[in-house]
Design a protein around this motif. Structure first.
Motif, PDB file in Angstrom:
ATOM      1  N   ALA A  99       0.819  -1.210   0.000  1.00  0.00           N
ATOM      2  CA  ALA A  99       0.000   0.000   0.000  1.00  0.00           C
ATOM      3  C   ALA A  99       0.853   1.261   0.000  1.00  0.00           C
ATOM      4  CB  ALA A  99      -0.935   0.002   1.209  1.00  0.00           C
ATOM      5  N   ASP A 100       2.034   1.217   0.635  1.00  0.00           N
ATOM      6  CA  ASP A 100       2.922   2.375   0.647  1.00  0.00           C
ATOM      7  C   ASP A 100       3.569   2.619  -0.713  1.00  0.00           C
ATOM      8  OD1 ASP A 100       2.548   3.132   3.291  1.00  0.00           O
ATOM      9  OD2 ASP A 100       4.057   1.727   4.035  1.00  0.00           O
ATOM     10  N   ARG A 101       3.539   1.623  -1.588  1.00  0.00           N
ATOM     11  CA  ARG A 101       4.218   1.744  -2.879  1.00  0.00           C
ATOM     12  C   ARG A 101       3.250   2.004  -4.036  1.00  0.00           C
ATOM     13  NH1 ARG A 101       7.004  -0.771   0.685  1.00  0.00           N
ATOM     14  NH2 ARG A 101       9.269  -0.910   0.637  1.00  0.00           N
ATOM     15  N   VAL A 102       2.130   1.295  -4.058  1.00  0.00           N
ATOM     16  CA  VAL A 102       1.196   1.462  -5.181  1.00  0.00           C
ATOM     17  C   VAL A 102      -0.004   2.316  -4.805  1.00  0.00           C
ATOM     18  CG1 VAL A 102       1.893  -0.775  -6.102  1.00  0.00           C
ATOM     19  CG2 VAL A 102      -0.153  -0.621  -4.667  1.00  0.00           C
ATOM     20  N   GLY A 103      -0.187   2.599  -3.522  1.00  0.00           N
ATOM     21  CA  GLY A 103      -1.327   3.390  -3.073  1.00  0.00           C
ATOM     22  C   GLY A 103      -2.393   2.523  -2.429  1.00  0.00           C
ATOM     23  N   ALA A 104      -2.872   2.940  -1.277  1.00  0.00           N
ATOM     24  CA  ALA A 104      -3.851   2.150  -0.540  1.00  0.00           C
ATOM     25  C   ALA A 104      -5.167   2.018  -1.295  1.00  0.00           C
ATOM     26  CB  ALA A 104      -4.090   2.790   0.832  1.00  0.00           C
ATOM     27  N   LEU A 105      -5.610   3.092  -1.936  1.00  0.00           N
ATOM     28  CA  LEU A 105      -6.888   3.046  -2.645  1.00  0.00           C
ATOM     29  C   LEU A 105      -6.831   2.102  -3.836  1.00  0.00           C
ATOM     30  CD1 LEU A 105      -9.755   4.017  -3.064  1.00  0.00           C
ATOM     31  CD2 LEU A 105      -8.862   6.046  -4.226  1.00  0.00           C
ATOM     32  N   ARG A 106      -5.766   2.178  -4.613  1.00  0.00           N
ATOM     33  CA  ARG A 106      -5.632   1.277  -5.769  1.00  0.00           C
ATOM     34  C   ARG A 106      -5.604  -0.182  -5.317  1.00  0.00           C
ATOM     35  NH1 ARG A 106      -1.635   5.241  -6.697  1.00  0.00           N
ATOM     36  NH2 ARG A 106      -2.210   6.733  -8.323  1.00  0.00           N
ATOM     37  N   LEU A 107      -4.844  -0.452  -4.264  1.00  0.00           N
ATOM     38  CA  LEU A 107      -4.755  -1.823  -3.767  1.00  0.00           C
ATOM     39  C   LEU A 107      -6.098  -2.312  -3.250  1.00  0.00           C
ATOM     40  CD1 LEU A 107      -3.038  -4.283  -3.073  1.00  0.00           C
ATOM     41  CD2 LEU A 107      -2.470  -3.198  -0.887  1.00  0.00           C
ATOM     42  N   LEU A 108      -6.833  -1.448  -2.560  1.00  0.00           N
ATOM     43  CA  LEU A 108      -8.130  -1.838  -2.021  1.00  0.00           C
ATOM     44  C   LEU A 108      -9.107  -2.179  -3.147  1.00  0.00           C
ATOM     45  CD1 LEU A 108     -10.046  -2.199   0.336  1.00  0.00           C
ATOM     46  CD2 LEU A 108     -10.459   0.269   0.323  1.00  0.00           C
ATOM     47  N   ILE A 109      -9.089  -1.413  -4.226  1.00  0.00           N
ATOM     48  CA  ILE A 109      -9.978  -1.694  -5.363  1.00  0.00           C
ATOM     49  C   ILE A 109      -9.697  -3.081  -5.936  1.00  0.00           C
ATOM     50  CG2 ILE A 109     -10.532  -1.037  -7.737  1.00  0.00           C
ATOM     51  CD1 ILE A 109     -10.075   1.882  -6.883  1.00  0.00           C
ATOM     52  N   VAL A 110      -8.432  -3.383  -6.136  1.00  0.00           N
ATOM     53  CA  VAL A 110      -8.060  -4.699  -6.685  1.00  0.00           C
ATOM     54  C   VAL A 110      -8.501  -5.817  -5.743  1.00  0.00           C
ATOM     55  CG1 VAL A 110      -6.121  -6.178  -7.323  1.00  0.00           C
ATOM     56  CG2 VAL A 110      -6.143  -3.774  -8.023  1.00  0.00           C
ATOM     57  N   CYS A 111      -8.275  -5.640  -4.445  1.00  0.00           N
ATOM     58  CA  CYS A 111      -8.631  -6.671  -3.473  1.00  0.00           C
ATOM     59  C   CYS A 111     -10.132  -6.929  -3.453  1.00  0.00           C
ATOM     60  CB  CYS A 111      -8.158  -6.266  -2.082  1.00  0.00           C
ATOM     61  SG  CYS A 111      -6.359  -6.339  -1.851  1.00  0.00           S
ATOM     62  N   VAL A 112     -10.925  -5.864  -3.503  1.00  0.00           N
ATOM     63  CA  VAL A 112     -12.385  -6.014  -3.478  1.00  0.00           C
ATOM     64  C   VAL A 112     -12.864  -6.751  -4.723  1.00  0.00           C
ATOM     65  CG1 VAL A 112     -14.562  -4.745  -3.593  1.00  0.00           C
ATOM     66  CG2 VAL A 112     -12.782  -4.028  -1.990  1.00  0.00           C
ATOM     67  N   LEU A 113     -12.327  -6.389  -5.870  1.00  0.00           N
ATOM     68  CA  LEU A 113     -12.741  -7.049  -7.117  1.00  0.00           C
ATOM     69  C   LEU A 113     -12.381  -8.532  -7.115  1.00  0.00           C
ATOM     70  CD1 LEU A 113     -11.773  -4.324  -9.755  1.00  0.00           C
ATOM     71  CD2 LEU A 113     -14.084  -5.059  -9.138  1.00  0.00           C
ATOM     72  N   VAL A 114     -11.157  -8.843  -6.728  1.00  0.00           N
ATOM     73  CA  VAL A 114     -10.707 -10.244  -6.742  1.00  0.00           C
ATOM     74  C   VAL A 114     -11.461 -11.058  -5.693  1.00  0.00           C
ATOM     75  CG1 VAL A 114      -8.743 -11.779  -6.436  1.00  0.00           C
ATOM     76  CG2 VAL A 114      -8.442  -9.608  -7.641  1.00  0.00           C
ATOM     77  N   GLN A 115     -11.702 -10.472  -4.531  1.00  0.00           N
ATOM     78  CA  GLN A 115     -12.453 -11.182  -3.504  1.00  0.00           C
ATOM     79  C   GLN A 115     -13.857 -11.517  -3.983  1.00  0.00           C
ATOM     80  OE1 GLN A 115     -13.078  -9.027   0.161  1.00  0.00           O
ATOM     81  NE2 GLN A 115     -14.364 -10.619   1.031  1.00  0.00           N
ATOM     82  N   GLY A 116     -14.530 -10.552  -4.634  1.00  0.00           N
ATOM     83  CA  GLY A 116     -15.864 -10.802  -5.143  1.00  0.00           C
ATOM     84  C   GLY A 116     -15.891 -11.907  -6.186  1.00  0.00           C
ATOM     85  N   LEU A 117     -14.929 -11.889  -7.109  1.00  0.00           N
ATOM     86  CA  LEU A 117     -14.868 -12.923  -8.138  1.00  0.00           C
ATOM     87  C   LEU A 117     -14.572 -14.291  -7.533  1.00  0.00           C
ATOM     88  CD1 LEU A 117     -12.903 -10.963 -10.903  1.00  0.00           C
ATOM     89  CD2 LEU A 117     -15.349 -11.527 -10.872  1.00  0.00           C
ATOM     90  N   ALA A 118     -13.712 -14.307  -6.513  1.00  0.00           N
ATOM     91  CA  ALA A 118     -13.394 -15.580  -5.856  1.00  0.00           C
ATOM     92  C   ALA A 118     -14.619 -16.169  -5.173  1.00  0.00           C
ATOM     93  CB  ALA A 118     -12.262 -15.371  -4.847  1.00  0.00           C
ATOM     94  N   LEU A 119     -15.360 -15.323  -4.452  1.00  0.00           N
ATOM     95  CA  LEU A 119     -16.564 -15.806  -3.771  1.00  0.00           C
ATOM     96  C   LEU A 119     -17.603 -16.308  -4.771  1.00  0.00           C
ATOM     97  CD1 LEU A 119     -16.909 -13.041  -1.037  1.00  0.00           C
ATOM     98  CD2 LEU A 119     -16.286 -15.428  -0.664  1.00  0.00           C
ATOM     99  N   ALA A 120     -17.767 -15.595  -5.872  1.00  0.00           N
ATOM    100  CA  ALA A 120     -18.739 -16.013  -6.886  1.00  0.00           C
ATOM    101  C   ALA A 120     -18.362 -17.352  -7.504  1.00  0.00           C
ATOM    102  CB  ALA A 120     -18.854 -14.943  -7.970  1.00  0.00           C
ATOM    103  N   SER A 121     -17.071 -17.630  -7.613  1.00  0.00           N
ATOM    104  CA  SER A 121     -16.620 -18.876  -8.242  1.00  0.00           C
ATOM    105  C   SER A 121     -16.964 -20.110  -7.418  1.00  0.00           C
ATOM    106  CB  SER A 121     -15.112 -18.816  -8.509  1.00  0.00           C
ATOM    107  OG  SER A 121     -14.385 -18.740  -7.299  1.00  0.00           O
ATOM    108  N   PHE A 122     -17.277 -19.944  -6.119  1.00  0.00           N
ATOM    109  CA  PHE A 122     -17.739 -21.080  -5.326  1.00  0.00           C
ATOM    110  C   PHE A 122     -19.028 -21.657  -5.895  1.00  0.00           C
ATOM    111  CE2 PHE A 122     -15.244 -19.621  -1.470  1.00  0.00           C
ATOM    112  CZ  PHE A 122     -14.525 -20.800  -1.335  1.00  0.00           C
ATOM    113  N   ALA A 123     -19.780 -20.854  -6.642  1.00  0.00           N
ATOM    114  CA  ALA A 123     -21.061 -21.307  -7.188  1.00  0.00           C
ATOM    115  C   ALA A 123     -20.894 -22.424  -8.208  1.00  0.00           C
ATOM    116  CB  ALA A 123     -21.809 -20.129  -7.823  1.00  0.00           C
ATOM    117  N   VAL A 124     -19.734 -22.498  -8.836  1.00  0.00           N
ATOM    118  CA  VAL A 124     -19.527 -23.526  -9.871  1.00  0.00           C
ATOM    119  C   VAL A 124     -18.386 -24.469  -9.522  1.00  0.00           C
ATOM    120  CG1 VAL A 124     -20.455 -22.084 -11.712  1.00  0.00           C
ATOM    121  CG2 VAL A 124     -18.027 -21.934 -11.155  1.00  0.00           C
TER     122      VAL A 124
END
Length: 453
Positions: A89-114
């Motif tokens: 977060a100190d290198r790429v920015g906390a906001l940018r990192l948080l956006i990526v984490c939220v997107l990947v977490q959502g996709l990971a959770l959705a993939s449990f469906a299949v």
């Protein structure tokens, strides 16, 4: 008398409305984005917590022991992700990192469906847990960089309220799938969970776009932090401040201290992490204790969780205002540990009486436990922010989040090995542990104040 009573009721109603507005629709841009994202994520998490066990065992056909092992592995990944995310977060920015984490977490959770099979379960669980914990570190870093003074702690408190309410809403929504109790219902639920979690990135992306717009309109080398009298950075400056100084300015930035070379901070994280075991005590230990060791009806499991959610939602912001410095936060943590030890005694006593006495003791214990959580959260937030080097805020918050991740991973094993395995003696051991942590905060408080930059 009637006009006076009506006037008081009107004032009280306006106060409640103002408090709700400040919590769920704040004026500040960063606060508004974090609140909206947190609501989406926590409603999703509440749904997931309610259906995940049945999804893994019934729909995916995995035995409970393997599920436990897989989630432990995922927890270990979450520990490493928390630590790495803080420094990233100190290198790429906390906001940018948080956006990526939220997107990947959502996709990971959705993939449990299949998904089916143990390998797919473990891989997805590791990805979902890792991005959730990394997102937590990035969120803390963003709050640390975007707010100052008491407002920073109040922001965390309001987010904590949103988290509790969101999880409660998600749990209620998931009741439909539990009533239907079919494979299709559980898989459809986690698909909705994934979509909800992913939608949490929308307000964060809008905040990032606003940040870019501000930098284009006002291309200054260093953006000054304009602070209001109450310690709050002005809303219009937040967008530019959210990820720190502009990159490529050509101006050398002073290097901050590494949290691993800060023994006071590491000690504090260790103590607050041990205190954090109480979350596992609440979510894992209490259900097993109520069902297997007391005469109270099992519905008390839901009742106690509801009591905790309501009390935290009503009082967390108020309690957060009592921890305004390192010394007062250490005192608050001491109080929280002592009260938590008392709650352990009350939980243990619930096994010694009939059903009515057990219900009464459990309710009193839940209220005492909630008070400990309210004080503990407020104290730990203040310590984690005020003892950190602002120049490396991400790294410090990453270490703090790592401690919490370790506590979450270790808590189920510790609680079951003490209270569940040994009954009253096990609860006594936990109470002694929390009292020892209280002593640690007493001894550390004044020393930490001197080491604060």
């Amino acid at each position: 008398m009637l006009p006076s009573t009506t006037s008081r009721a009107t004032v009280r109603s306006r106060r409640i409305q103002d408090e709700l507005t400040r919590t769920f629709r704040p004026d500040d841009a960063v606060a508004r984005a974090l609140t909206a994202a947190s609501m989406s994520l926590t409603v999703a998490n509440g749904m997931f917590y309610a259906v995940s066990a049945l999804l893994f065992t019934r729909s995916m056909g995995i035995d409970p022991i393997t599920v436990g092992i897989g989630l432990t592995v995922a927890g270990a990944v979450g520990v490493l992700a928390s630590l790495g995310a803080g420094f990233l977060a100190d290198r790429v920015g906390a906001l940018r990192l948080l956006i990526v984490c939220v997107l990947v977490q959502g996709l990971a959770l959705a993939s449990f469906a299949v998904a089916d099979g143990v390998v797919a379960f473990v891989l997805i669980a590791c990805l979902a847990t890792g991005t959730r914990q990394a997102g937590g570190a990035a969120r803390s870093a963003l709050v640390a960089r975007s707010f100052t003074g008491p407002t920073r702690i109040e922001m965390r408190a309001r987010l904590h309220v949103v988290v509790n309410i969101g999880i409660g809403i998600g749990t209620c929504v998931a009741a439909g799938a539990l009533l239907v109790d079919t494979d299709v219902a559980y898989r459809a639920s986690v698909l909705v969970v994934g979509l909800l979690a992913t939608s949490g990135a929308v307000p964060l992306v809008r905040l990032a776009r606003r940040s870019v717009a501000v930098e284009l309109v006002e291309p200054v080398l260093v953006v000054p932090v304009l602070v209001e009298p109450d310690g709050r950075a002005r809303s219009e400056d937040h967008a530019a401040l959210a990820d720190g100084p502009p990159e490529g300015s050509g101006e050398a930035q002073p290097r901050g201290r590494s949290p691993f070379r800060d023994p006071a901070y590491l000690t504090m994280v260790g103590l607050t992490s041990v205190f954090g075991i109480h979350f596992g005590m609440q979510t894992v230990g209490l259900p097993l204790w109520i069902a297997g060791h007391t005469q109270a009806p099992t519905i008390m499991i839901s009742v106690l969780l509801l009591v905790n959610t309501v009390l935290v939602a009503l009082f967390q912001v108020r309690f957060s205002r009592r921890a305004t410095s390192v010394v007062s936060a250490a005192r608050t943590m001491t109080r929280a540990c002592v009260v938590l030890a008392l709650a352990c005694g009350l939980y243990a006593a619930a096994a010694l009486g009939n059903a009515l006495l057990a219900v009464v003791l459990l309710l009193v214990a839940a209220i005492v436990h909630a008070a400990a959580e309210l004080w503990g959260e407020a104290g730990s937030w203040t310590l984690s922010f005020d003892m950190a080097d602002e120049r490396t805020a991400g790294a410090y918050q990453g270490v703090s989040q790592t401690g919490q991740s370790i506590a979450m991973m270790a808590a189920p094993l510790l609680v079951t090995a003490t209270a569940i395995a040994h009954g009253v003696a096990g609860w006594a051991a936990l109470a002694v542990l929390f009292l020892l942590v209280a002593v640690g905060f007493v001894l550390g408080g004044r020393r930490w104040q001197q080491s604060t930059r």
